[in-house]
Design a protein around this motif. Structure first.
Motif, PDB file in Angstrom:
ATOM      1  N   LEU A 278      32.667  73.024  31.571  1.00 26.52           N
ATOM      2  CA  LEU A 278      33.403  74.044  31.900  1.00 26.52           C
ATOM      3  C   LEU A 278      33.780  74.671  30.691  1.00 26.52           C
ATOM      4  N   HIS A 279      33.427  76.144  30.725  1.00 27.72           N
ATOM      5  CA  HIS A 279      33.479  76.937  29.277  1.00 27.72           C
ATOM      6  C   HIS A 279      34.009  78.308  29.815  1.00 27.72           C
ATOM      7  N   PRO A 280      35.440  78.335  29.788  1.00 27.62           N
ATOM      8  CA  PRO A 280      36.031  79.522  30.415  1.00 27.62           C
ATOM      9  C   PRO A 280      36.312  80.489  29.449  1.00 27.62           C
ATOM     10  N   GLU A 281      36.641  81.598  29.714  1.00 29.25           N
ATOM     11  CA  GLU A 281      37.353  82.523  28.792  1.00 29.25           C
ATOM     12  C   GLU A 281      38.834  82.185  28.287  1.00 29.25           C
ATOM     13  N   GLU A 282      39.338  82.650  27.418  1.00 29.17           N
ATOM     14  CA  GLU A 282      40.873  82.316  26.850  1.00 29.17           C
ATOM     15  C   GLU A 282      41.664  82.362  28.159  1.00 29.17           C
ATOM     16  N   ARG A 283      41.600  83.426  28.584  1.00 25.32           N
ATOM     17  CA  ARG A 283      43.062  83.617  29.738  1.00 25.32           C
ATOM     18  C   ARG A 283      43.043  82.600  30.713  1.00 25.32           C
ATOM     19  N   PHE A 284      41.829  81.889  30.969  1.00 27.49           N
ATOM     20  CA  PHE A 284      41.642  80.948  31.925  1.00 27.49           C
ATOM     21  C   PHE A 284      42.475  79.367  31.431  1.00 27.49           C
ATOM     22  N   VAL A 285      42.288  79.196  29.975  1.00 33.05           N
ATOM     23  CA  VAL A 285      42.876  78.144  29.425  1.00 33.05           C
ATOM     24  C   VAL A 285      44.364  78.305  29.133  1.00 33.05           C
ATOM     25  N   ASP A 286      44.764  79.622  29.059  1.00 29.04           N
ATOM     26  CA  ASP A 286      46.160  80.133  28.862  1.00 29.04           C
ATOM     27  C   ASP A 286      46.806  79.844  30.154  1.00 29.04           C
ATOM     28  N   ARG A 287      46.241  80.260  31.388  1.00 31.81           N
ATOM     29  CA  ARG A 287      46.842  79.838  32.387  1.00 31.81           C
ATOM     30  C   ARG A 287      46.962  78.349  32.801  1.00 31.81           C
ATOM     31  N   LEU A 288      46.050  77.505  32.491  1.00 31.69           N
ATOM     32  CA  LEU A 288      46.210  76.064  32.370  1.00 31.69           C
ATOM     33  C   LEU A 288      47.372  75.506  31.771  1.00 31.69           C
ATOM     34  N   ALA A 289      47.582  76.293  30.746  1.00 29.88           N
ATOM     35  CA  ALA A 289      48.722  75.749  29.899  1.00 29.88           C
ATOM     36  C   ALA A 289      50.121  76.056  30.382  1.00 29.88           C
ATOM     37  N   THR A 290      49.891  77.044  31.360  1.00 32.54           N
ATOM     38  CA  THR A 290      51.445  77.424  31.701  1.00 32.54           C
ATOM     39  C   THR A 290      51.725  77.290  33.516  1.00 32.54           C
ATOM     40  N   ASP A 291      50.626  77.280  34.159  1.00 31.58           N
ATOM     41  CA  ASP A 291      50.830  77.466  35.583  1.00 31.58           C
ATOM     42  C   ASP A 291      50.050  76.418  36.225  1.00 31.58           C
ATOM     43  N   ASP A 292      51.015  75.574  36.810  1.00 30.37           N
ATOM     44  CA  ASP A 292      50.935  74.378  37.553  1.00 30.37           C
ATOM     45  C   ASP A 292      50.133  74.463  38.901  1.00 30.37           C
ATOM     46  N   GLY A 293      50.167  75.627  39.190  1.00 32.19           N
ATOM     47  CA  GLY A 293      49.647  76.102  40.733  1.00 32.19           C
ATOM     48  C   GLY A 293      47.967  76.442  40.403  1.00 32.19           C
ATOM     49  N   PHE A 294      47.562  76.699  39.168  1.00 31.74           N
ATOM     50  CA  PHE A 294      46.391  76.913  38.843  1.00 31.74           C
ATOM     51  C   PHE A 294      45.790  75.886  38.269  1.00 31.74           C
ATOM     52  N   VAL A 295      46.325  75.087  37.651  1.00 30.21           N
ATOM     53  CA  VAL A 295      45.794  73.672  37.386  1.00 30.21           C
ATOM     54  C   VAL A 295      45.564  72.976  38.582  1.00 30.21           C
TER      55      VAL A 295
ATOM     56  N   GLU B 193      37.273  73.368  24.420  1.00 24.60           N
ATOM     57  CA  GLU B 193      38.414  73.851  23.528  1.00 24.60           C
ATOM     58  C   GLU B 193      39.617  74.315  24.090  1.00 24.60           C
ATOM     59  N   ALA B 194      40.305  73.196  24.626  1.00 32.29           N
ATOM     60  CA  ALA B 194      41.867  73.444  25.106  1.00 32.29           C
ATOM     61  C   ALA B 194      42.577  74.065  23.957  1.00 32.29           C
ATOM     62  N   HIS B 195      43.346  74.787  24.107  1.00 35.92           N
ATOM     63  CA  HIS B 195      44.340  75.237  22.840  1.00 35.92           C
ATOM     64  C   HIS B 195      45.665  75.604  23.374  1.00 35.92           C
ATOM     65  N   PHE B 196      46.150  74.639  24.021  1.00 35.83           N
ATOM     66  CA  PHE B 196      47.457  74.716  24.441  1.00 35.83           C
ATOM     67  C   PHE B 196      48.662  74.752  23.493  1.00 35.83           C
ATOM     68  N   ASP B 197      48.315  74.248  22.368  1.00 34.80           N
ATOM     69  CA  ASP B 197      49.467  74.022  21.335  1.00 34.80           C
ATOM     70  C   ASP B 197      50.517  73.258  21.688  1.00 34.80           C
ATOM     71  N   ASP B 198      50.102  72.242  22.652  1.00 34.21           N
ATOM     72  CA  ASP B 198      51.273  71.380  23.271  1.00 34.21           C
ATOM     73  C   ASP B 198      50.222  70.307  23.806  1.00 34.21           C
ATOM     74  N   PRO B 199      49.956  69.220  22.843  1.00 37.85           N
ATOM     75  CA  PRO B 199      49.235  68.189  23.001  1.00 37.85           C
ATOM     76  C   PRO B 199      49.590  67.408  24.381  1.00 37.85           C
TER      77      PRO B 199
ATOM     78  N   GLU C 180      47.311  66.791  27.521  1.00 44.72           N
ATOM     79  CA  GLU C 180      46.908  65.470  28.116  1.00 44.72           C
ATOM     80  C   GLU C 180      47.033  65.174  29.283  1.00 44.72           C
ATOM     81  N   ALA C 181      48.366  65.981  30.003  1.00 41.74           N
ATOM     82  CA  ALA C 181      48.523  65.738  31.542  1.00 41.74           C
ATOM     83  C   ALA C 181      47.642  66.575  32.188  1.00 41.74           C
ATOM     84  N   VAL C 182      47.272  67.879  31.566  1.00 39.38           N
ATOM     85  CA  VAL C 182      46.038  68.400  32.604  1.00 39.38           C
ATOM     86  C   VAL C 182      44.773  67.611  32.698  1.00 39.38           C
TER      87      VAL C 182
END
Length: 381
Positions: free
Chosen positions: A119-136, A165-171, A175-177
């Motif tokens: 699963l190889h998304p663009e950065e905005r997809f990863v950014d949403r996973l880092a902040t949006d539980d509904g998107f997760v 390449e998750a890049h949450f800057d929040d391990p 890990e939870a996601v």
């Protein structure tokens, strides 16, 4: 409060095991063997505009047969989720594009190559996973559906990678996601081997902060492009200074660093390459970095893979590139870590000139310990 609840739920999954489904106790040896040597098929189902013509015609069966013949055992297939994913109906895979993915997988498998579906998304997809539980939650439903679809295929030949390449800057958040995604993937594909990486763009530093999940049928992955001053010189994406680097050698050599500094006109880039000249990067430094990953794998008794490593070819000295590839590949194999080079026919390519000349590059093949060949040039390529 919502984020705390999300993290608490993920911790519970970690405590009691990620799923009630049964999976093999550990990753079968034949599957690890198939992950030994691979290449990434970039700019096909990800990193490129979606069109039926492109998805159908970018690669041909002869290419995959050639890759198998030179000694590769698998390919990694980056898949942008939006090829198949709709946030409104996350458990429904796009019925028009799904047959195109099936056809690509059939073509690769028929050549005798295993496939990592990444699963190889663009950065905005990863950014949403880092902040949006509904998107997760939506992506979790999507992975469950995709894994269920892929579960009909041979579990010894298809591997499922949670996220590139998750890049949450929040391990802890990552890990939870990750645990939620792995649980959904296991529910959909009880027998298949899953692949997981750490935060920090799948770096070694991110890997060693992970706590492995209870599921033993998981391979842990990292990417390796160090030192970036060398491997990404001339790159026009990512870190802004890369585009200014010129003539950066590998291994570090004082005289050649001086020559490189004469080519670089950006003051900050010059300072960074001057510092690189004092770093001692060479085979021994690579060995030390990979020892950190290997030690973590041994500590947790889990298998490792490195499914991205490579050197951007635009301006890099070809002999230096070959030296770096040789050093990284041999260091990985000494540690019994499977690998997949980035990439087949893009800017880091295994071919002589990306998609323009798809004959395989013999020097690169030799650096990877593969069988040299006259290569394959497709009609019209």
């Amino acid at each position: 409060m919502r984020r705390r609840t999300f993290l608490q739920a993920a911790t519970a999954l970690a405590t009691f095991g990620i799923t009630g489904c049964t999976a093999p106790e550990g990753v079968p040896a034949d599957r690890l063997a198939r992950l030994a040597r691979g290449v990434n098929m970039s700019h096909w189902f990800a990193q490129a505009p979606f069109s039926r013509a492109t998805l159908q015609s970018r690669h041909a069966a002869d290419e995959f047969r050639t890759l198998r013949r030179v000694g590769l055992s698998h390919v990694r297939l980056p898949l942008d989720p939006y090829v198949l994913f709709s946030e409104r109906n996350p458990d429904r895979l796009d019925p028009d594009r799904l047959p195109l993915l099936d056809a690509a997988l059939d073509m690769i498998l028929q050549a005798g190559l295993a496939v990592i579906v990444d699963l190889h998304p663009e950065e905005r997809f990863v950014d949403r996973l880092a902040t949006d539980d509904g998107f997760v939650e939506a992506v979790t439903q999507f992975w469950r559906a995709l894994a269920k679809r892929l579960s009909a295929r041979d579990p010894g030949m298809i591997f499922l990678e949670a996220l590139n390449e998750a890049h949450f800057d929040d391990p802890p958040r990552w890990e939870a996601v990750l645990r939620r995604l792995l649980a959904a993937m296991r529910e959909g594909a009880p027998r298949h081997t899953l692949i997981a990486s750490g935060d920090g763009w799948a770096s070694i530093d991110g890997l060693v902060q992970l706590t492995p999940v209870a599921d033993r049928n998981v391979v842990y992955n990292f990417h390796f492009y160090e030192p970036f001053e060398f491997t990404h010189q001339g790159a026009t994406w990512g870190y802004d200074m890369w585009r200014h680097y010129r003539g950066v050698p590998y291994p570090v050599d004082a005289a050649r660093i001086s020559a490189a500094l004469a080519l670089i006109d950006n003051p900050r880039a010059r300072e960074e390459i001057r510092f690189y000249g004092q770093s001692g990067w060479g085979a021994a430094r690579i060995e030390q970095r990979l020892d950190q990953a290997a030690a973590w794998g041994a500590q947790h008794n889990v298998p490792l893979t490195c499914n991205e490593f490579g050197v951007y070819r635009l301006i890099t000295d070809p002999a230096d590139r070959i030296a770096w590839l040789t050093d990284v590949r041999t260091a990985l194999e000494r540690r019994r870590i499977g690998w997949a080079m980035w990439d087949y026919a893009g800017g880091f390519s295994l071919t002589r000139d990306g998609m323009n000349d798809r004959a395989l590059d013999n020097a690169t093949l030799q650096a990877l310990g593969l069988q040299a060949t006259g290569g394959l040039s497709l009609p019209g390529a």
